[in-house]
Write a protein that holds these residues in place. Structure first.
Motif, PDB file in Angstrom:
ATOM      1  N   UNK A  19      21.207  28.945  58.844  1.00 32.94           N
ATOM      2  CA  UNK A  19      21.235  30.297  59.417  1.00 32.94           C
ATOM      3  C   UNK A  19      20.714  31.325  58.416  1.00 32.94           C
ATOM      4  N   UNK A  22      17.024  30.936  58.074  1.00 35.46           N
ATOM      5  CA  UNK A  22      16.289  31.532  59.188  1.00 35.46           C
ATOM      6  C   UNK A  22      16.212  33.041  59.041  1.00 35.46           C
ATOM      7  N   UNK A  26      12.313  33.635  58.552  1.00 39.41           N
ATOM      8  CA  UNK A  26      11.658  33.572  59.857  1.00 39.41           C
ATOM      9  C   UNK A  26      10.508  34.569  59.965  1.00 39.41           C
ATOM     10  N   UNK A  27      10.649  35.823  59.509  1.00 43.45           N
ATOM     11  CA  UNK A  27       9.482  36.727  59.604  1.00 43.45           C
ATOM     12  C   UNK A  27       8.292  36.216  58.805  1.00 43.45           C
ATOM     13  N   UNK A  30       6.731  33.436  60.680  1.00 45.67           N
ATOM     14  CA  UNK A  30       5.994  33.951  61.825  1.00 45.67           C
ATOM     15  C   UNK A  30       4.666  34.545  61.407  1.00 45.67           C
ATOM     16  N   UNK A  31       4.667  35.246  60.294  1.00 45.65           N
ATOM     17  CA  UNK A  31       3.411  35.837  59.819  1.00 45.65           C
ATOM     18  C   UNK A  31       2.419  34.758  59.392  1.00 45.65           C
ATOM     19  N   UNK A  34       1.003  33.268  62.524  1.00 49.67           N
ATOM     20  CA  UNK A  34       0.021  34.121  63.200  1.00 49.67           C
ATOM     21  C   UNK A  34      -1.299  34.152  62.447  1.00 49.67           C
ATOM     22  N   UNK A  35      -1.201  34.231  61.125  1.00 51.84           N
ATOM     23  CA  UNK A  35      -2.442  34.317  60.333  1.00 51.84           C
ATOM     24  C   UNK A  35      -3.202  32.995  60.348  1.00 51.84           C
ATOM     25  N   UNK A  43       3.069  32.174  68.543  1.00 53.17           N
ATOM     26  CA  UNK A  43       3.763  32.296  67.260  1.00 53.17           C
ATOM     27  C   UNK A  43       5.237  31.888  67.410  1.00 53.17           C
ATOM     28  N   UNK A  44       5.847  32.296  68.484  1.00 55.40           N
ATOM     29  CA  UNK A  44       7.271  31.965  68.652  1.00 55.40           C
ATOM     30  C   UNK A  44       7.488  30.450  68.699  1.00 55.40           C
ATOM     31  N   UNK A  47       7.221  29.116  65.114  1.00 53.89           N
ATOM     32  CA  UNK A  47       8.408  29.426  64.299  1.00 53.89           C
ATOM     33  C   UNK A  47       9.579  28.554  64.735  1.00 53.89           C
ATOM     34  N   UNK A  48       9.736  28.419  65.998  1.00 49.73           N
ATOM     35  CA  UNK A  48      10.848  27.575  66.472  1.00 49.73           C
ATOM     36  C   UNK A  48      10.671  26.141  66.002  1.00 49.73           C
TER      37      UNK A  48
END
Lengths: 191, 442
Positions: A19, A22, A26-27, A30-31, A34-35, A43-44, A47-48
């Motif tokens: 936890x 995460x 997590x951000x 995610x970045x 995306x990149x 992206x979600x 990340x998951x």
């Protein structure tokens, strides 16, 4: 902020609090997703998937590596798999990969955002023509703002190797961009 | 501008807008960075981890099913390979079908050269193997020559080299090949049959040729009923040639055509397949009329005796067996034992004792087998009836030593308890309990 996150991430030893992991990373993940993935991935989902793998695998994490390095490599593999899947779907459906449905957008798209997205899509089409390692180094250096040393720490490569790959990626990218601009100019003249 | 090797190269995204490709690329990279960052849904990333982890595998045994799949594929491949190997091996064998209810003997059997397929029972040992049941026997075509020794007495039905059983078509014998009898009407026609004349043991025959393996099918002596102190009951086991045409349809045609072998086969088929001893007896009489001095007279006589016993006509059966000379009877201990038991039942103990003694002294018969134990019981019974209690007691004692839990063990103990004089020589010591006694031989 992101550099602080990256540099302050301690080496983990013992059981990992997933936890807390995460919440902290997590951000960043995610970045990265995306990149590295570009406009064609969700992206979600990435990340998951990364944290599902982390929850399963980090029970046996021995703390010998930096946790951000581990997360980046997991992100890298999952993004690569997602890109391959997107290419496979595009090939099967006979549609260009850049026409694949983009991920959820966080806000309504004004005209500037549309132009920006088109420019980003064009850039990623060129990036996709680079070798995978060169593409990755160029994105992390130019878009993510990481130094070559940080890229080397993330990817597990030597710093001189990263610099060589960055040099080759920039040279090839410049050539591709000029060629792309020439093609666009020819297309405009024909129309 | 020159840079030192450890100096970071300038980023394109930090350049101002311009006309050079690097500057234009910097603009594009900045736009792409902003576009991708705008796509990161930060609010979703703050979702509780329970949502993220809901798709994880709870058991952590994702390897189980792939491992099972690999194991199943491996096992299936091994089974398929074994089936292919088995089929390839069987393809190298000559196929012989064994009809239902028949009993045949393969002479000169060699291990690894015979394969049994189907529910076939095998009895006997040495180089004479009796095979009964329904199925098929496949005999390998070996490269080295085999020795074929026809059995003493009885008939030999021998396959020509390279032929299947039963033969599909009649063949013309070659000069060096055994004489072939014509087959009966109706499929399948037993073409390459050799009917050997019963007589003294023939010297070993060495068969040479391209396909040197031959299979001899011989008629075996009948097995006898369980021993009994009362007049013995006969439940003869089949001694049947391989079934060719059915008895009801082809017997008359066979007699008309003069095929003695088919007629004898029909007799045995009526006895053991159709369970019709009256028909078998009628066929035996037909044989006697058609072939008064046939080469299969011994087999026909055996079938006639068996049919008479099945019909309960023991005196007639004994009358036929009385006509067999001692020399001919000596070739078949089973036949001698049957005659002795019939004589015992008829009250002719002196003659029966002679038969039992002949059986006991036969080299091929030991006390541990069925014939020997029955001969001991018969010998004891005859001796007792003739007043020779010592001889009877000795025979019973030997029986109990061999078969302490045999069918006649109770009768033997009662006799020895009632007549202690029979145990004077001390050869019998009754076991305290049966738990420590020997296991009864098969």
């Amino acid at each position: 902020v992101r550099l602080t996150l990256l540099r302050s991430a301690p080496a983990v030893s013992g059981p990992v609090d997933i936890d807390e992991l995460y919440r902290r990373h997590a951000p960043t993940v995610g970045r990265w997703a995306a990149r590295l993935g570009g406009p064609g991935i969700d992206v979600q989902d990435i990340v998951q998937d990364v944290f599902v793998v982390a929850r399963r695998r980090l029970r046996r994490f021995d703390g010998t590596a930096n946790i951000t390095t581990w997360l980046f490599r997991a992100t890298e593999r999952i993004v690569l798999a997602a890109r391959r899947q997107a290419r496979r779907r595009a090939w099967l459906s006979r549609t260009p990969s850049d026409l694949a449905p983009a991920g959820p957008r966080s806000r309504p798209t004004p005209l500037e955002a549309v132009e920006r997205d088109e420019l980003a899509a064009t850039l990623y089409r060129l990036l996709d023509r680079l070798p995978e390692r060169q593409r990755q180094v160029l994105i992390l250096f130019e878009m993510e703002g990481l130094s070559t040393a940080e890229i080397a720490a993330l990817t597990g490569a030597l710093i001189p190797t990263v610099r060589v790959q960055l040099h080759r990626a920039r040279s090839r990218m410049a050539a591709l961009y000029q060629s792309s601009e020439a093609d666009q100019l020819d297309a405009r003249r024909r129309t | 501008m020159t840079r030192t090797p450890w100096e970071e190269p300038p980023r394109w995204t930090e350049r101002a807008e311009g006309s050079s490709p690097e500057e234009r690329l910097g603009v594009a990279l900045r736009a792409a960075a902003a576009a991708t960052l705008a796509r990161v849904p930060t609010f979703a990333l703050q979702a509780p981890l329970a949502t993220v982890g809901s798709f994880s595998t709870p058991t952590g045994r994702g390897w189980l099913f792939p491992a099972l799949a690999v194991a199943a594929l491996t096992l299936g491949g091994a089974v398929a390979a074994a089936q292919v190997i088995r089929a390839a091996r069987l393809a190298a064998f000559t196929r012989i079908e064994v009809p239902r209810g028949s009993t045949v003997s393969l002479v000169n059997r060699r291990s690894r050269r015979m394969r049994l397929v189907g529910p076939i029972a095998v009895s006997g040992d040495g180089d004479r193997i009796a095979i009964s049941g329904e199925g098929e026997v496949r005999v390998e075509a070996g490269e080295e020559p085999l020795e074929i020794r026809p059995p003493t007495g009885g008939s030999v039905i021998q396959l020509a080299p390279g032929t299947s059983w039963p033969p599909a078509a009649q063949k013309t014998p070659e000069p060096d090949e055994p004489r072939l009898e014509p087959g009966p009407s109706g499929p399948p026609a037993p073409g390459p049959l050799l009917i050997a004349t019963p007589g003294p043991p023939a010297p070993p025959v060495r068969v040479l040729g391209a396909r040197p393996l031959r299979t001899a099918v011989a008629l075996t002596p009948p097995a006898l009923a369980p021993p009994a102190l009362a007049p013995p009951a006969f439940a003869g086991r089949a001694v049947v040639a391989p079934a060719w045409p059915s008895a009801g349809q082809s017997a008359n045609a066979a007699a008309r055509d003069g095929d003695e072998a088919a007629l004898v086969a029909s007799m045995f088929r009526a006895l053991h397949t159709e369970r019709d001893p009256a028909r078998a007896l009628a066929l035996a009489e037909s044989h006697a009329r058609a072939f008064p001095s046939g080469e299969l007279s011994v087999e026909a006589t055996a079938a006639r005796v068996e049919a008479l016993l099945a019909l309960g006509r023991r005196p007639q059966a004994l009358e036929i067996l009385d006509g067999v000379s001692d020399e001919a009877a000596a070739t078949s201990p089973a036949r001698t034992l049957l005659r002795g038991e019939l004589r015992l039942a008829a009250g002719r103990c002196a003659e029966a004792l002679h038969d039992f003694a002949a059986v006991e002294s036969a080299r091929a018969v030991s006390g541990t087998n069925d014939l020997g134990s029955r001969a001991l019981v018969g010998h004891a019974t005859c001796s007792a009836q003739l007043g020779d209690l010592i001889g009877a007691g000795a025979s019973f004692a030997r029986y109990l030593q061999i078969l302490p839990r045999g069918p006649a063990a109770g009768e033997a103990r009662r006799f020895l308890s009632a007549h202690p004089v029979g145990n004077l020589n001390g050869t019998f010591r009754p076991p305290a309990t049966l738990e420590h006694s020997e296991k009864e031989p098969q």
